[in-house]
Design an enzyme around this catalytic site. Structure first.
Site, PDB file in Angstrom:
ATOM      1  N   ASP A  19       0.835  -1.207   0.000  1.00 53.79           N
ATOM      2  CA  ASP A  19       0.000   0.000   0.000  1.00 53.79           C
ATOM      3  C   ASP A  19       0.864   1.250   0.000  1.00 53.79           C
ATOM      4  OD1 ASP A  19      -2.586  -1.046  -0.113  1.00 53.79           O
ATOM      5  OD2 ASP A  19      -2.621  -1.446   2.037  1.00 53.79           O
ATOM      6  N   ASP A 159     -10.003  -5.149  -0.662  1.00 50.03           N
ATOM      7  CA  ASP A 159      -8.993  -4.590   0.247  1.00 50.03           C
ATOM      8  C   ASP A 159      -9.672  -3.741   1.308  1.00 50.03           C
ATOM      9  OD1 ASP A 159      -6.727  -3.484   1.395  1.00 50.03           O
ATOM     10  OD2 ASP A 159      -6.016  -2.476  -0.423  1.00 50.03           O
TER      11      ASP A 159
HETATM   12 ZN    ZN Z   1      -4.230  -1.836  -0.710  1.00 59.83          ZN
END
Ligand code: ZN
Length: 216
Positions: A19, A159
């Site tokens: 991320d 996610d």
């Molecule tokens: Zn992510």
């Protein structure tokens, strides 16, 4: 970080989801290309880089160079989304597109044939440990239906807030790639957490539609 990645892989994780946040598109800052590069020798697993940043075009070459295999960008952050997806492919990576909880699936209709994956955010991006937003389940199901109707073959990823409580619902709706942060990395035994989550995901669907668990 390397130890944690390896522990999650031992528990069944097959893809490393990274991320990337810039403090502009999302209210937090995480990692950039150097960390991806340092982590690259640790494993041969696919690196799935999720860019939560503005000006993605500026950084795609750097992440590709650092060892990303897949690069995903946000529909909301890319003014010229078609161009950005082309750019990712041009740099040897598989492109993905991401939508936030408030963005409808329909906004992707013109790019679905260009992408390797579509990532449905089930929290508002920016921080780990958030609660799953149930509306994401309908979006996953809708996307799976559109894929069937149009004969496309992108994969559906989810996610945010994926845990033992929510995993059955998302895989039954059609998610095949499960990004898990807290559910795997909180607590003392990452390998056991990953194994438990994957088992719960597999138990929720028939054998031919088995999902993969991936790390955040
Ligand atoms: Zn992510």
């Amino acid at each position: 970080m390397a130890d944690d990645v390896l522990a999650s892989i031992e528990g069944g994780a097959t893809i490393v989801h990274l991320d990337v946040m810039d403090g502009h598109f999302v209210p937090n800052i995480t990692i950039g290309p150097p960390i991806v590069k340092w982590l690259r020798p640790v494993t041969n697993a696919v690196f799935d880089v999720h860019l939560m940043i503005e000006n993605a075009d500026r950084f795609v070459p750097d992440f590709a160079e650092a060892g990303a295999n897949w690069i995903s960008v946000h529909q909301e952050a890319c003014v010229h989304l078609n161009r950005t997806l082309e750019l990712i492919r041009h740099h040897g990576c598989k492109p993905g597109v991401v939508i936030n909880p408030a963005t409808p699936v329909e906004t992707l209709s013109e790019v679905l044939d260009m992408v390797n994956l579509v990532l449905i955010m089930s929290v508002n991006p920016g921080f780990g440990g958030q609660k799953f937003i149930p509306g994401a389940v309908h979006k996953i199901a809708k996307l799976a239906r559109i894929r069937r109707e149009r004969g496309l073959n992108f994969r559906i990823e989810v996610d945010g807030g994926v845990s033992l409580d929510t995993v059955a619902e998302v895989v039954q709706a059609g998610a095949e790639l499960l990004v898990a942060g807290s559910a795997v990395f909180d607590g003392p035994d990452i390998t056991a957490n990953a194994r438990k989550l994957l088992k719960a995901a597999q138990a929720a669907v028939p054998e031919k539609k088995q999902p993969e668990i991936i790390r955040a």
